[in-house]
Design an enzyme around this catalytic site. Structure first.
Site, PDB file in Angstrom:
ATOM      1  N   LYS A  49     -11.465  -3.384  -2.423  1.00 37.84           N
ATOM      2  CA  LYS A  49     -12.349  -2.138  -2.194  1.00 37.84           C
ATOM      3  C   LYS A  49     -11.396  -1.045  -2.817  1.00 37.84           C
ATOM      4  O   LYS A  49     -11.885  -0.179  -3.616  1.00 37.84           O
ATOM      5  CB  LYS A  49     -12.526  -1.723  -0.921  1.00 37.84           C
ATOM      6  CG  LYS A  49     -13.804  -2.843  -0.468  1.00 37.84           C
ATOM      7  CD  LYS A  49     -14.508  -2.113   0.675  1.00 37.84           C
ATOM      8  CE  LYS A  49     -14.480  -3.064   2.054  1.00 37.84           C
ATOM      9  NZ  LYS A  49     -13.455  -3.010   2.806  1.00 37.84           N
TER      10      LYS A  49
ATOM     11  N   LYS B   1      -5.363  -9.494  -5.512  1.00 36.01           N
ATOM     12  CA  LYS B   1      -6.731  -9.851  -4.962  1.00 36.01           C
ATOM     13  C   LYS B   1      -7.861  -8.737  -5.055  1.00 36.01           C
ATOM     14  O   LYS B   1      -7.471  -7.570  -5.648  1.00 36.01           O
ATOM     15  CB  LYS B   1      -6.610  -9.846  -3.529  1.00 36.01           C
ATOM     16  CG  LYS B   1      -6.271  -8.669  -2.705  1.00 36.01           C
ATOM     17  CD  LYS B   1      -6.756  -8.796  -1.067  1.00 36.01           C
ATOM     18  CE  LYS B   1      -6.802  -7.571  -0.539  1.00 36.01           C
ATOM     19  NZ  LYS B   1      -7.293  -7.186   0.753  1.00 36.01           N
TER      20      LYS B   1
ATOM     21  N   LYS C 130       0.759  -1.068   0.027  1.00 36.24           N
ATOM     22  CA  LYS C 130      -0.036   0.010   0.099  1.00 36.24           C
ATOM     23  C   LYS C 130       1.005   1.223   0.027  1.00 36.24           C
ATOM     24  O   LYS C 130       0.483   2.275  -0.477  1.00 36.24           O
ATOM     25  CB  LYS C 130      -1.013   0.114   1.140  1.00 36.24           C
ATOM     26  CG  LYS C 130      -2.117  -0.909   0.966  1.00 36.24           C
ATOM     27  CD  LYS C 130      -3.033  -0.967   1.947  1.00 36.24           C
ATOM     28  CE  LYS C 130      -4.203  -1.786   1.824  1.00 36.24           C
ATOM     29  NZ  LYS C 130      -5.249  -1.313   3.020  1.00 36.24           N
TER      30      LYS C 130
HETATM   31  N1  AQP Z   1     -10.175 -10.515  -2.352  1.00 37.03           N
HETATM   32  C1  AQP Z   1     -10.598 -11.179  -1.295  1.00 37.03           C
HETATM   33  N2  AQP Z   1     -10.887 -12.376  -1.296  1.00 37.03           N
HETATM   34  C2  AQP Z   1     -11.017 -13.051  -0.123  1.00 37.03           C
HETATM   35  N3  AQP Z   1     -11.314 -12.361   1.052  1.00 37.03           N
HETATM   36  C3  AQP Z   1     -11.233 -11.094   0.945  1.00 37.03           C
HETATM   37  N4  AQP Z   1     -11.213 -10.201   1.844  1.00 37.03           N
HETATM   38  C4  AQP Z   1     -10.982  -8.809   1.604  1.00 37.03           C
HETATM   39  N5  AQP Z   1     -10.606  -9.026  -0.017  1.00 37.03           N
HETATM   40  C5  AQP Z   1     -10.597 -10.106  -0.135  1.00 37.03           C
HETATM   41  C6  AQP Z   1     -11.740 -10.151   3.280  1.00 37.03           C
HETATM   42  O1  AQP Z   1     -12.797  -9.350   3.442  1.00 37.03           O
HETATM   43  C7  AQP Z   1     -12.618  -8.802   4.939  1.00 37.03           C
HETATM   44  C8  AQP Z   1     -12.676  -7.429   4.940  1.00 37.03           C
HETATM   45  O2  AQP Z   1     -11.583  -6.954   4.481  1.00 37.03           O
HETATM   46  P1  AQP Z   1     -11.168  -5.220   4.169  1.00 37.03           P
HETATM   47  O3  AQP Z   1     -12.113  -4.365   4.882  1.00 37.03           O
HETATM   48  O4  AQP Z   1      -9.613  -5.078   4.363  1.00 37.03           O
HETATM   49  O5  AQP Z   1     -11.354  -5.548   2.658  1.00 37.03           O
HETATM   50  P2  AQP Z   1     -10.773  -5.044   1.153  1.00 37.03           P
HETATM   51  O6  AQP Z   1     -11.589  -5.429   0.257  1.00 37.03           O
HETATM   52  O7  AQP Z   1      -9.419  -5.753   1.339  1.00 37.03           O
HETATM   53  O8  AQP Z   1     -10.562  -3.456   1.533  1.00 37.03           O
HETATM   54  P3  AQP Z   1      -9.266  -2.493   1.288  1.00 37.03           P
HETATM   55  O9  AQP Z   1      -9.749  -1.064   1.442  1.00 37.03           O
HETATM   56  O10 AQP Z   1      -8.967  -2.565  -0.175  1.00 37.03           O
HETATM   57  O11 AQP Z   1      -8.361  -2.900   2.223  1.00 37.03           O
HETATM   58  P4  AQP Z   1      -6.963  -3.891   1.978  1.00 37.03           P
HETATM   59  O12 AQP Z   1      -6.341  -3.537   0.752  1.00 37.03           O
HETATM   60  O13 AQP Z   1      -6.401  -3.449   3.158  1.00 37.03           O
HETATM   61  O14 AQP Z   1      -7.515  -5.308   2.149  1.00 37.03           O
HETATM   62  C9  AQP Z   1     -11.381  -9.397   5.531  1.00 37.03           C
HETATM   63  O15 AQP Z   1     -11.687 -10.623   6.292  1.00 37.03           O
HETATM   64  C10 AQP Z   1     -10.472  -9.840   4.309  1.00 37.03           C
HETATM   65  O16 AQP Z   1      -9.561 -10.834   4.619  1.00 37.03           O
END
Ligand code: AQP
Length: 328
Positions: A195, A192, A111
């Site tokens: 969001k 992956k 990040k």
């Molecule tokens: N691609 C994914 N596949 C499976 N599980 C996922 N999670 C997130 N992405 C995947 C799981 O969702 C939960 C919430 O995580 P989050 O709020 O961090 O979601 P995100 O989409 O990953 O959000 P961001 O803002 O992009 O944050 P980063 O980049 O930090 O992950 C968690 O249990 C996560 O494992």
């Protein structure tokens, strides 16, 4: 009864990876254990953000979590910033987590390469995440595979604190689903689905309409071969579609692959499975979005229940680490 805790950031549109990697498990766990789920809005401040959008995203994420199946009468559902205990414990844990440990977090490396402003909080946020988990004497943390390293750090922080200052925290374990643990971006299947990566062609938002879902899946990047085989290293795009189908149909990617001899047929059925899975969620989300007052009321009840648990753990941690009791 075991206690389950997990969190999700209001950092953008909730997507298929969140649903398959985490939320399906959250819904199932609330009926088996005592479950505490948190919308981690303080984590969303680690990036540049728009304040009005963050407030709206927090409300809308709460409604989506209920639409997916979280029942505030059964589990504890609340917003992280409604409790000051999370920030307070995070400071104690920053003091017992090393710079070296935080530097090894791959999500930070990834990040910080993507942004021109790297906040200090982006570096220390795994300590806040550890506080989120440890405040609730959590036994099990259901998460996607991307969170494995952060949960390990939480375990290490809890163990070190307990060794230095006496038994304070329960040391939790992660729980990662067999299928859908790491849903990949449809356009870039070696990254992956996320969001913060935006709402492009590679991400299926839970609010996408059936036409948009089909279009994104039919255009998903695969490879130049024709064989439908589960092989994430050699065939990441096809394997991702098989994982999604397996998670939607409660099967395994290998057995889904046996039914297909062309990428076209696999994509068509995968799109149908995702559309069918999201239809009832979208209908419920539409109903819940119409009553923001009721959502706010349910979140306030959730915060009260959460505070009751969190305040006891924080008091224990402050006492054990050597802070003077201010009650008089
Ligand atoms: N691609 C994914 N596949 C499976 N599980 C996922 N999670 C997130 N992405 C995947 C799981 O969702 C939960 C919430 O995580 P989050 O709020 O961090 O979601 P995100 O989409 O990953 O959000 P961001 O803002 O992009 O944050 P980063 O980049 O930090 O992950 C968690 O249990 C996560 O494992």
């Amino acid at each position: 009864m075991a206690r389950v805790f997990s969190g999700i950031q209001p950092s953008g549109e909730i997507h298929l990876g969140n649903l398959l990697g985490a939320l399906h498990n959250w819904v199932a766990e609330q009926h088996k254990h005592e479950a505490v789920y948190c919308i981690v809005d303080l984590h969303a401040l680690t990036h540049k953000h728009d304040p009005a959008q963050l407030r709206q995203a927090t409300l809308s994420l709460s409604q989506m979590l209920m639409a997916v199946g979280l029942d505030p009468q059964v589990c504890t559902l609340f917003v992280q910033s409604h409790l000051s205990e999370h920030s307070e414990l995070a400071w104690l844990l920053q003091c017992t987590t090393s710079y070296g440990e935080l530097s090894r977090m791959t999500q930070f490396k990834h990040k910080s390469d993507e942004t021109d402003f790297v906040s200090a909080a982006l570096f220390t946020y795994p300590a806040l995440q550890a506080a989120d988990i440890l405040l609730y004497d959590t036994d099990i943390v259901p998460v996607g595979d991307d969170q494995r390293q952060h949960i390990e750090l939480t375990r290490d922080a809890a163990q070190r604190f307990n060794q230095r200052y006496g038994e304070t925290f329960v040391v939790p374990s992660h729980q990662i689903p067999k299928a859908g643990a790491r849903v990949m971006d449809l356009q870039n299947p070696t990254s992956k689905m996320s969001k913060s990566a935006g709402e492009g062609a590679g991400t299926i938002s839970l609010t996408d309409d059936p036409k948009a879902i089909s279009k994104k899946i039919m255009r998903a990047v695969t490879d130049s071969e024709t064989e439908v085989r589960y092989d994430p290293a050699a065939k990441p795009g096809v394997s991702n579609l098989l994982e999604i189908m397996a998670a939607a149909r409660q099967s395994t990617p290998q057995s889904v692959a046996e039914n297909y001899s062309s990428y076209g047929a696999l994509k068509k059925d995968c799109a149908e499975a995702v559309v069918a899975m999201l239809a009832p969620i979208q209908q419920r989300f539409g109903e819940l979005s119409a009553d923001s007052g009721e959502t706010a009321r349910l979140l306030a009840v959730g915060a009260d229940k959460a505070r009751h648990m969190a305040s006891q753990t924080l008091a224990r941690a402050k006492q054990n680490i050597g802070l003077l009791d201010g009650e008089g």
